[in-house]
Design an enzyme around this catalytic site. Structure first.
Site, PDB file in Angstrom:
ATOM      1  N   ASP A   1       0.720  -1.359  -0.089  1.00 42.65           N
ATOM      2  CA  ASP A   1      -0.046   0.188  -0.088  1.00 42.65           C
ATOM      3  C   ASP A   1       0.900   1.177  -0.116  1.00 42.65           C
ATOM      4  OD1 ASP A   1      -2.522   1.625   0.401  1.00 42.65           O
ATOM      5  OD2 ASP A   1      -1.609   1.981   2.113  1.00 42.65           O
TER       6      ASP A   1
ATOM      7  N   GLU B   1      -1.971  -5.208  -3.997  1.00 39.26           N
ATOM      8  CA  GLU B   1      -0.801  -4.620  -3.057  1.00 39.26           C
ATOM      9  C   GLU B   1       0.134  -5.391  -2.305  1.00 39.26           C
ATOM     10  OE1 GLU B   1      -3.520  -0.740  -1.794  1.00 39.26           O
ATOM     11  OE2 GLU B   1      -3.480  -2.388  -0.379  1.00 39.26           O
TER      12      GLU B   1
END
Length: 238
Positions: free
Chosen positions: A58, A130
Site C-alpha cells: 500500500d 498490493e
C-alpha cells in the site's frame, strides 16, 4: 488430532509471472503474496499470509503513484494531485488491476474462503494486488515495483474523468461566479456513538434549492451535500 485443512491447489505461478511481466528470484515471496490466512494454521497466519505484504505494498503503491502524477501533471495543484491519487490507490482500482491480471485463480485459500467466493471478492483482489507489489519490491527493489505499477496503473491515470477539485471549493466558485454569497452548511442531525458518528448536513446556496447528505464526519457530509448540488445543477456530470 487436528483436522487437516483441505486446500484447493491454485493455478501455476509461471503463467502469472508472464502476465505480471516479472520473474521472481525468490518464488516464496510470490507464494506468500497470494496466501490467505484461511489456508494456514492460526500460528502461521500472522507471518505466512499476504497481510504484512499488503501493508507494505500500500505504501509502495502510494509513493509510486504520487511520483507518477507529479511527473505527468506538472501544472496540477496539490488538491488535484490528491484526488487523482485517491482514485488510483482505492480498493476498486486495485481490484480492477487484479482482475486484469487474473490473480483470482492463483490465490491460496482455505475451504471457507473458497466456498464464499474468495477468488472474486473485491477486497481480497485489491489486497493481493498490493501484496504482489510489495513482493516485487522486496525481491528486486523500488525500480521494478515502480515499473510494474506504471504498466498497470498508467492507463487508468490518463483516462480519469472525475472531478479534479473538491466539491465545497467548486460549489463556492460556482456560487461566486453567479454573484451569490459563499455557500453555508448546517448540521441537521447527528446520530451514533462518539466513536462512530453520522452527520446529516444541509448545504445552502442563495436562491438555489438546498441539498442534504450524510457522512461519518462533518467534513465528509458537507462534501457530499455540496456534491449533490453540483450534480443536480449540472456543474458536475458524474
Amino acid at each position: 488430532m487436528s483436522r487437516k485443512r483441505k486446500i484447493l491447489k491454485p493455478a501455476s505461478d509461471n503463467a502469472l509471472e508472464e502476465r505480471l511481466e516479472y520473474k521472481f528470484k525468490d518464488r516464496t515471496l510470490l507464494a506468500k503474496a497470494l496466501t490467505h490466512a484461511s489456508a494456514l494454521t492460526p500460528s502461521q497466519a500472522n507471518t505466512g499470509s499476504y497481510q504484512r505484504l499488503e501493508f507494505l505494498g500500500d505504501r509502495v503503491l502510494g509513493l509510486s503513484i504520487a511520483a507518477m502524477l507529479e511527473r505527468e501533471f506538472p501544472k496540477a495543484d496539490e488538491g488535484e494531485l490528491a484526488r487523482r491519487l485517491n482514485q488510483l490507490v482505492k480498493r476498486e482500482t486495485c481490484a480492477q488491476v487484479s482482475r486484469a491480471l487474473a490473480i483470482g485463480p492463483h490465490m491460496r485459500l482455505g475451504d471457507s474462503e473458497i466456498s464464499s467466493g474468495g477468488r472474486k471478492k473485491e477486497a481480497l483482489l485489491a489486497d493481493m494486488c498490493e501484496s504482489i507489489i510489495a513482493a516485487i519490491y522486496l525481491d528486486s527493489g523500488f525500480i521494478e515495483a515502480d515499473a510494474f505499477i506504471h504498466r498497470n496503473f498508467s492507463a487508468m491515470m490518463k483516462s480519469y474523468k472525475g472531478p479534479l477539485r473538491d466539491a465545497k471549493t467548486t460549489l463556492q466558485e460556482w456560487a461566486q461566479a453567479k454573484g451569490k454569497p459563499t455557500p453555508s452548511y448546517e448540521i441537521v442531525n447527528r446520530t451514533g456513538p462518539d466513536h462512530a458518528p453520522v452527520f446529516v448536513i444541509k448545504a445552502c446556496v442563495e436562491a438555489v434549492e438546498p441539498e442534504e447528505a450524510s457522512g461519518t464526519s462533518r467534513r465528509a457530509a458537507e462534501q457530499a451535500a455540496a456534491t449533490a448540488i453540483l450534480k443536480r445543477e449540472g456543474v458536475w456530470k458524474e
